[in-house]
Design an enzyme around this catalytic site. Sequence first.
Site, PDB file in Angstrom:
ATOM      1  N   ASP A 172       0.640  -8.615  -4.909  1.00  0.00           N
ATOM      2  CA  ASP A 172      -0.670  -8.030  -4.629  1.00  0.00           C
ATOM      3  C   ASP A 172      -0.830  -6.836  -5.566  1.00  0.00           C
ATOM      4  O   ASP A 172      -0.081  -5.857  -5.475  1.00  0.00           O
ATOM      5  CB  ASP A 172      -0.728  -7.594  -3.162  1.00  0.00           C
ATOM      6  CG  ASP A 172      -2.066  -6.992  -2.782  1.00  0.00           C
ATOM      7  OD1 ASP A 172      -2.756  -6.455  -3.669  1.00  0.00           O
ATOM      8  OD2 ASP A 172      -2.419  -7.036  -1.590  1.00  0.00           O
ATOM      9  N   TYR A 185     -12.383  -3.511  -6.946  1.00  0.00           N
ATOM     10  CA  TYR A 185     -13.247  -2.351  -6.680  1.00  0.00           C
ATOM     11  C   TYR A 185     -12.508  -1.022  -6.736  1.00  0.00           C
ATOM     12  O   TYR A 185     -13.100   0.018  -6.463  1.00  0.00           O
ATOM     13  CB  TYR A 185     -13.982  -2.491  -5.341  1.00  0.00           C
ATOM     14  CG  TYR A 185     -13.170  -2.961  -4.164  1.00  0.00           C
ATOM     15  CD1 TYR A 185     -12.294  -2.106  -3.505  1.00  0.00           C
ATOM     16  CD2 TYR A 185     -13.286  -4.265  -3.709  1.00  0.00           C
ATOM     17  CE1 TYR A 185     -11.554  -2.545  -2.422  1.00  0.00           C
ATOM     18  CE2 TYR A 185     -12.555  -4.715  -2.626  1.00  0.00           C
ATOM     19  CZ  TYR A 185     -11.693  -3.855  -1.993  1.00  0.00           C
ATOM     20  OH  TYR A 185     -10.965  -4.288  -0.913  1.00  0.00           O
ATOM     21  N   LYS A 186     -11.238  -1.043  -7.082  1.00  0.00           N
ATOM     22  CA  LYS A 186     -10.486   0.203  -7.214  1.00  0.00           C
ATOM     23  C   LYS A 186     -10.483   0.609  -8.700  1.00  0.00           C
ATOM     24  O   LYS A 186     -11.502   1.063  -9.202  1.00  0.00           O
ATOM     25  CB  LYS A 186      -9.091   0.019  -6.634  1.00  0.00           C
ATOM     26  CG  LYS A 186      -9.120  -0.339  -5.129  1.00  0.00           C
ATOM     27  CD  LYS A 186      -7.719  -0.492  -4.563  1.00  0.00           C
ATOM     28  CE  LYS A 186      -7.746  -1.080  -3.158  1.00  0.00           C
ATOM     29  NZ  LYS A 186      -8.272  -0.144  -2.148  1.00  0.00           N
ATOM     30  N   PHE A 232      -0.013  -2.933   2.714  1.00  0.00           N
ATOM     31  CA  PHE A 232      -1.338  -2.833   3.324  1.00  0.00           C
ATOM     32  C   PHE A 232      -1.405  -3.911   4.400  1.00  0.00           C
ATOM     33  O   PHE A 232      -1.074  -5.065   4.148  1.00  0.00           O
ATOM     34  CB  PHE A 232      -2.419  -3.058   2.265  1.00  0.00           C
ATOM     35  CG  PHE A 232      -3.798  -2.778   2.771  1.00  0.00           C
ATOM     36  CD1 PHE A 232      -4.210  -1.470   2.967  1.00  0.00           C
ATOM     37  CD2 PHE A 232      -4.664  -3.800   3.060  1.00  0.00           C
ATOM     38  CE1 PHE A 232      -5.479  -1.190   3.441  1.00  0.00           C
ATOM     39  CE2 PHE A 232      -5.939  -3.534   3.537  1.00  0.00           C
ATOM     40  CZ  PHE A 232      -6.344  -2.229   3.725  1.00  0.00           C
ATOM     41  N   ARG A 254      -4.526  11.324   0.437  1.00  0.00           N
ATOM     42  CA  ARG A 254      -4.339  10.459  -0.737  1.00  0.00           C
ATOM     43  C   ARG A 254      -5.257  10.918  -1.864  1.00  0.00           C
ATOM     44  O   ARG A 254      -6.452  11.146  -1.640  1.00  0.00           O
ATOM     45  CB  ARG A 254      -4.713   9.009  -0.411  1.00  0.00           C
ATOM     46  CG  ARG A 254      -3.739   8.250   0.408  1.00  0.00           C
ATOM     47  CD  ARG A 254      -3.924   6.730   0.218  1.00  0.00           C
ATOM     48  NE  ARG A 254      -5.334   6.310   0.186  1.00  0.00           N
ATOM     49  CZ  ARG A 254      -5.728   5.071  -0.074  1.00  0.00           C
ATOM     50  NH1 ARG A 254      -4.839   4.124  -0.336  1.00  0.00           N
ATOM     51  NH2 ARG A 254      -7.008   4.766  -0.077  1.00  0.00           N
TER      52      ARG A 254
END
Lengths: 405, 405
Positions: A201, A226-227, A132, A377
Site C-alpha cells: 500500500d 489525493y495525498k 491504516f 501529524r
Amino acid sequence: MSEPKSAADLPGEAEKLDAADELAALRERFVLDDVVYLDGNSLGALPAGVPARVEDVVRRQWGELRIRSWEESGWWTAPERIGDRIAPLVGAAPGQVVVGDSTSVNVFKAVVAAVRMAGQGRDEILVDATTFPTDGYIAESAARMTGCALRPVAPDEVPTALGERTAAVLLNHVDYRTGRLHDLPALTAAVHAAGAYVVWDLCHSAGALPVGLDEHGVDLAVGCTYKYLNGGPGSPAYLYVRRDLQGRFDSPLPGWNSHAEPFGMRPGYAPAPGAVRGRVGTPDILSMLALEAALEVWDEDAVSVAAVRAKSLALTDFFLRCVGEYVPDGRVESMTPAAHAERGSQVALRCDDAGDVMKRLIEGGVVGDFRAPDVLRFGFTPLYVGFADVERAARTLARTLGRRG
Amino acid sequence: MSEPKSAADLPGEAEKLDAADELAALRERFVLDDVVYLDGNSLGALPAGVPARVEDVVRRQWGELRIRSWEESGWWTAPERIGDRIAPLVGAAPGQVVVGDSTSVNVFKAVVAAVRMAGQGRDEILVDATTFPTDGYIAESAARMTGCALRPVAPDEVPTALGERTAAVLLNHVDYRTGRLHDLPALTAAVHAAGAYVVWDLCHSAGALPVGLDEHGVDLAVGCTYKYLNGGPGSPAYLYVRRDLQGRFDSPLPGWNSHAEPFGMRPGYAPAPGAVRGRVGTPDILSMLALEAALEVWDEDAVSVAAVRAKSLALTDFFLRCVGEYVPDGRVESMTPAAHAERGSQVALRCDDAGDVMKRLIEGGVVGDFRAPDVLRFGFTPLYVGFADVERAARTLARTLGRRG
C-alpha cells in the site's frame, strides 16, 4: 512567545535553504495562500492547472460532446492512460498501473488476486498490524472469502512469521501515523523467499519518495492519489500488477470494463490482457481527469522523484531541528524515526493535548492534523512546501505550546 | 426524403403536445443545443447548475478550504446526504440509500450481502440472463466467493426457477437492450415467497419511472446516476438497503468509511448502523458533488416521478407512431414492448445495418446509440426531450434509411 534555546538563526537558514532549493519554483504550480499547509499527506493542495481542465471536461466534453467524449475525449482509455502517468512515479514501466475505484476496493482486488496466485495449500494472509485500519478490515474480508486465516503482525516480524502456509502479505510502505518507512526491497525479498505474494500500500509514499516497484520485483501494489499526488478529494486510487503476473490476475470484481471485449456485451466473462484487467465499472471521469491535470505538475521540466526525496528529507530534518530549538523540552516527542532510511515525508509528534494543540495551530495559520489519541501529524509535500514554511510551523507550534502553561 | 405514409400532421401534433407539456420548462435547466439527444439512457445531458457548482468545489472547497472541507463543506456526509436526495426518486424513505463506488462494485456488495442474509442451506443465486453483462460477471464472482451456484434465467422464468436452495436473485428493472420493463412488485413477491432475497438493478429505470422500493418491499437495490439522473460521466452509483435489513447487512467490502467510528482508527472492524454501512473508501468528492448539483433539477417545483413517467410513455408512444408513419415497412422492427406496463423509457429498433445507420443518424443531428449486432437504441429523458425532438428523430431516421436503397 517562546524564544530559541540556542543562538541558531533558523529564519536565516530557512531563507538560504529556500534560495538553494531547485524545486522552489514548483510552488507556483499550486494554488496556495499564506497558510502553512502541512496536511498534504491527507489532501494535497490544488494544482493551478486543475480548475480550467475540470471546467473544460464539464462544459465542453460533457456539456457539448456528451456521449461522443467516451471516444473523442479519451474517456474510455483514461484509467490506463493516467495509470501510465503514475507509473514512473512509483518506478513502474508502462502498462502495469490502472486507475479507478477507492484504495479499499483495490486492496480487496489485490489481496484476493494474490491469494489466488499463491494457489492451494497456502491459506494464510499476513497483514501489517500497525497499518491504516481499512487495509486490515479489507484483508479480513478477503481472508474470509478465500478461506484463509488472517494474521496481523508488525512489519518487522514479517520475516519470521512467513511460512509454507503464507499466501499473501499486505504491507504499508509508510505508516500513516508515525511516518515510519518500511524496507520494501528487503520485505519483498523475504516474502518471495517464502513463496508468497506481496501487496504494498503506497498511499503515504507515492509522490514523496522513490518506490521502485519494478526494480524490487513487487507483485501487486495499490495507492491513493489525493495525498502527495494532489489529485483532489477522493480522487481515484490505482492498482499495479507486475507484467508477468497479469495473465494470472484473477479479479474478484470482474466488471465489464475488465472484459476482453467490453462492448461485445457477451454473457460469458473473458478477462482483458494487461493492466485493463484491474478495471471494474465505468470510470469516474470528472475526478479522473482532474487527477490527470494534477499529474502534469510532474511532467513539466521532468521533476525527478530523487530530487523530491532529497528535499523531503531536508524538510523533515529541518523541521525536527526547529522543533528541537523552539519547543520546550519534554513537551513533544517525535514518533518518526530519525534515520533517513526509515522516514517517510511526515513527522508525527506525540503531545498530551494534541487535539487542542492542533486546533490552535490551525487558528494560527499552520495546518497539520490530529490523530487520536495524542498525535500531531505534519506532512511535507516537497512540491510546494518550503523551508521558511517549516521554520514558521515550528515557531507557531512552540508559541502554541508555550501559551498553554 | 421519405414522405409520411398517411395524411397525419405529425409536426403539428408535436407542436400541440409540446405546448401542453407541463414538464417542458425543465428543458431550460439543461445545457442543450440543436442536436436531438436521445442517448440520455447512456449519459444524461449536463444540468445547467453543475458547472458553477463544480467550479466552487474545485476552487473554493478544495483550493481554499482544503482539508477543512471534509467537515465545513459537508464532504464527509455527502454519500448519505445525496443518497437521501435519490431516495424519493426510487420510492425510498430517508436513511436507506448511500452513494459511492460503481454499479458493479455495488452489485457485488448487494449480492454477497443477500446471500449472507439468506443463511446456510441456500446456495444458489439466480441472475437475469438477459441482463447487462456486468451484473452476470459480478454475480458469478459473488457466487464463487460465497460457495453458491449461479443460475442464469430469463426474468419471466424466475417464479418457476425459485426454490428452497435459492439465496438471492439479481434482476434488472429495465433491460438495457430492449427497453423491456420487468414486473418489480410481482417478482419481488415471488422471491420473498420462496424465502430468498432480491437485488434490483435500477440503472435503466431510476429517474424515468416510479420504482417504489419501500412500497414493494424490495430488499436491496443498486443503480447508476449518469443516465436519467444526469450525474455526469461515471458519476458514483448508489446502494439501497431496506431499513429493517440494515442490521444484517454484512458487507464484503468493509472499508473504514463503513466503520462505526471511522476516525477511531481501531484495528477491529465494527460496522456503522444505517445506510452508512454500505460505504467503503474515501468518497469521490468532485463527481459526487456534481451529482448533487444535478439532482437539484428535481427539487425546484418538486418534479414528480409520476409526471415524468406519463411524459415518458407519451414520448415513446409518439416515437413509435412517427416511426410507423415515416419509415418504410419492414425496414426496422421494434424490440420494445407495446404494452405500457412492460416499457421503460427507451425504444430499441432492430435494423440490419444498425451500426452504419446510427453513424449517419448522428451526422444528421440525432444522437442515439448502437448495440451490437443490430440494435438502434433511443432513450427518452422526459426532463429535456420534447415531442418535436421525437418527430424530428423519426423523420431523420426515415430519411437515413431511405438514402440507403
